[in-house]
Design a protein around this motif. Structure first.
Motif, PDB file in Angstrom:
ATOM      1  N   GLU A 285       0.795  -1.231   0.000  1.00 37.55           N
ATOM      2  CA  GLU A 285       0.000   0.000   0.000  1.00 37.55           C
ATOM      3  C   GLU A 285       0.826   1.278   0.000  1.00 37.55           C
ATOM      4  OE1 GLU A 285      -3.713  -1.215   2.764  1.00 37.55           O
ATOM      5  OE2 GLU A 285      -1.737  -1.746   3.536  1.00 37.55           O
ATOM      6  N   GLY A 286       2.124   1.146   0.183  1.00 36.88           N
ATOM      7  CA  GLY A 286       2.970   2.329   0.232  1.00 36.88           C
ATOM      8  C   GLY A 286       2.962   2.977   1.601  1.00 36.88           C
ATOM      9  N   VAL A 287       3.312   4.267   1.643  1.00 34.92           N
ATOM     10  CA  VAL A 287       3.389   4.999   2.906  1.00 34.92           C
ATOM     11  C   VAL A 287       1.990   5.487   3.293  1.00 34.92           C
ATOM     12  CG1 VAL A 287       4.376   6.975   4.105  1.00 34.92           C
ATOM     13  CG2 VAL A 287       5.755   5.714   2.439  1.00 34.92           C
ATOM     14  N   LEU A 288       1.560   5.119   4.511  1.00 32.01           N
ATOM     15  CA  LEU A 288       0.218   5.475   4.991  1.00 32.01           C
ATOM     16  C   LEU A 288       0.308   6.148   6.359  1.00 32.01           C
ATOM     17  CD1 LEU A 288      -1.760   2.183   4.215  1.00 32.01           C
ATOM     18  CD2 LEU A 288      -1.654   4.257   2.806  1.00 32.01           C
ATOM     19  N   LYS A 307      -3.960   1.885  10.650  1.00 26.74           N
ATOM     20  CA  LYS A 307      -3.493   2.593   9.461  1.00 26.74           C
ATOM     21  C   LYS A 307      -4.691   3.165   8.723  1.00 26.74           C
ATOM     22  CE  LYS A 307      -3.386  -1.588   6.560  1.00 26.74           C
ATOM     23  NZ  LYS A 307      -2.553  -2.431   5.681  1.00 26.74           N
ATOM     24  N   LEU A 308      -4.441   4.274   8.035  1.00 29.26           N
ATOM     25  CA  LEU A 308      -5.477   4.971   7.277  1.00 29.26           C
ATOM     26  C   LEU A 308      -5.112   4.919   5.797  1.00 29.26           C
ATOM     27  CD1 LEU A 308      -7.960   6.911   7.065  1.00 29.26           C
ATOM     28  CD2 LEU A 308      -6.337   8.796   7.387  1.00 29.26           C
ATOM     29  N   ASN A 309      -5.936   4.233   5.023  1.00 31.47           N
ATOM     30  CA  ASN A 309      -5.730   4.119   3.576  1.00 31.47           C
ATOM     31  C   ASN A 309      -6.937   4.753   2.888  1.00 31.47           C
ATOM     32  OD1 ASN A 309      -5.126   3.483   0.957  1.00 31.47           O
ATOM     33  ND2 ASN A 309      -4.672   1.324   1.346  1.00 31.47           N
ATOM     34  N   GLY A 310      -6.759   5.980   2.378  1.00 34.72           N
ATOM     35  CA  GLY A 310      -7.901   6.720   1.851  1.00 34.72           C
ATOM     36  C   GLY A 310      -8.816   7.126   2.984  1.00 34.72           C
TER      37      GLY A 310
END
Length: 335
Positions: A285-288, A307-310
Motif C-alpha cells: 500500500e505504500g506509505v500510509l 493505518k489509514l488508507n484513503g
C-alpha cells in the motif's frame, strides 16, 4: 516567590519604606527569620522584609525544576487555553504545593492526565481484582452492568458504575511557553480544538485530537485549500473515570460534499494516554498515516496500531501477526 508580586519593606511596622519588589517565580536568599516575616535578599541585591506566606521552600522550587527537565522531551497530547489565573501545582490536588502563576488566556500543552479525590492529592485506586474484572469485561462492573455489545455505547448508568464513591477532580500535567511544568485542574482548561470537530462532541468531552493527513479541496475555506483528517479521543463529561478516553473517531473530509464524515468509530475502550501518530511504509500500500493507542485488556496495557488508507481505517498487523486485522467494518457515516 509564589505570590504574583510583593514589596520588600525596610521594617516590620505599620509605617515602612519600600526597598524593592519581587515577582512570581523569583528566587530570594533568606537573611533573617521572624515570626511571620522573613528578611530576604533578591537576585538584584534588594533587601527587605516580606511575609512568609508569599514564599515556598527551596525544595519546592527544585521539584518544579526537576519536573520541567523530566517533561521537556515528552510529546504534547493536546493544547489548551487557561480560563482563569492558576498556579501550577507540584502534584495533582487542591491542597498541594504550588508556585508559578499562569494568567487567564495562557496557552499550555497537555501531557498527562490524572484524577484524585477532591479532598486531597492521593489518588483513590480501585482494588486490583476490581480493576482486572472491569478491564476484562469491557469496562463493566461485574454483577451491576450488562456486557457491552461490540460497536454500541455502554449506557451512562453503567459507565457511572466505574466512578469512585467520592467526588473526584481531573488534573492535567501541562507545559507553558516558558517551559514551566506543573499540574492544573482540568475544569480551568479549554481544549483548543477546531470548531469543525468540536461540534460533533455529542455531549462528550474531547480529550485530544491529532492530524493524520490532509486532502486538497479547491472549495475549502482555507488559504492553502488543504483540509486535515482528524483522530479525536472522547470521554464522558465527568471527572474521575479510571480511563483517559473510551472512544476514538476518525473524521475524514468529503471533497465532493465539502463536509466532515465519520470514517471510523470505536467505542467501549479503556484507553490510556499517550497516543502517537505518524507514517509507515506498507509493502503493498505504500506509505500510509498510522496512529497507535494504548488500551487496558485483562489487566495489561497493550498497544493497538491502526493505518489509514484513503478513508478506510484498519488495524495494522504487528511483526509475528498474520496479515492485517480489520478494526471495524461498515460504511462511513456523515457527521
Amino acid at each position: 516567590m509564589v505570590a504574583p508580586q510583593a514589596f520588600l519593606r525596610d521594617r516590620v511596622a505599620a509605617i515602612y519604606q519600600k526597598t524593592g519588589t519581587v515577582r512570581n517565580g523569583d528566587q530570594v536568599e533568606v537573611l533573617e527569620k521572624g515570626r511571620r516575616w522573613l528578611r530576604v535578599r533578591a537576585k538584584n541585591g534588594d533587601e527587605g522584609w516580606i511575609e512568609q506566606y508569599n514564599l515556598v521552600g527551596q525544595d519546592v522550587f527544585d521539584a518544579f525544576q526537576k519536573m520541567s527537565r523530566d517533561t521537556a522531551s515528552r510529546a504534547a497530547q493536546a493544547r489548551a487555553i487557561l480560563r482563569n489565573d492558576f498556579r501550577l501545582h507540584i502534584t495533582p490536588g487542591r491542597d498541594t504545593e504550588k508556585l508559578f502563576l499562569l494568567k487567564d488566556g495562557s496557552k499550555v500543552e497537555l501531557i498527562e492526565r490524572a484524577t484524585v479525590p477532591r479532598s486531597g492529592a492521593i489518588a483513590q485506586a480501585e482494588p486490583e481484582e476490581t480493576k482486572t474484572a472491569l478491564q476484562s469485561s469491557g469496562g463493566r462492573t461485574p454483577g451491576k452492568t450488562k456486557p457491552a455489545i461490540k460497536g454500541k455505547p455502554i449506557k451512562a448508568k453503567d459507565l457511572e458504575a466505574l466512578l469512585p464513591d467520592v467526588a473526584m477532580d481531573d488534573w492535567w500535567l501541562v507545559r507553558d511557553d516558558q517551559h514551566h511544568a506543573g499540574w492544573v485542574q482540568a475544569r480551568y482548561l479549554d481544549l483548543d480544538v477546531p470548531l469543525e470537530v468540536a461540534q460533533y462532541a455529542e455531549g462528550q468531552r474531547i480529550v485530544a485530537f491529532y492530524v493524520l493527513t490532509e486532502v486538497e479541496d479547491p472549495q475549502a475555506d482555507r488559504p492553502d485549500k488543504k483540509v486535515p483528517y482528524y483522530l479525536v479521543l472522547f470521554t464522558p463529561a465527568k471527572d474521575g473515570y479510571p480511563f483517559d478516553y473510551d472512544q476514538i473517531r476518525v473524521f475524514s473530509w468529503n471533497v465532493k460534499k465539502h463536509r466532515y464524515e465519520t470514517a471510523y468509530r470505536e467505542r467501549n475502550l479503556f484507553g490510556m494516554l499517550p497516543v502517537s501518530v505518524g507514517k509507515q511504509e506498507f509493502e503493498k500500500e505504500g506509505v500510509l498515516p498510522i496512529f497507535t493507542v494504548h488500551v487496558k485488556e485483562n489487566g495489561n496495557t497493550v498497544e493497538r496500531k491502526y493505518k489509514l488508507n484513503g478513508v478506510i481505517v484498519k488495524r495494522a498487523a504487528e511483526p509475528g501477526e498474520q496479515g492485517v486485522v480489520a478494526a471495524q467494518s461498515g460504511r462511513r457515516t456523515s457527521r
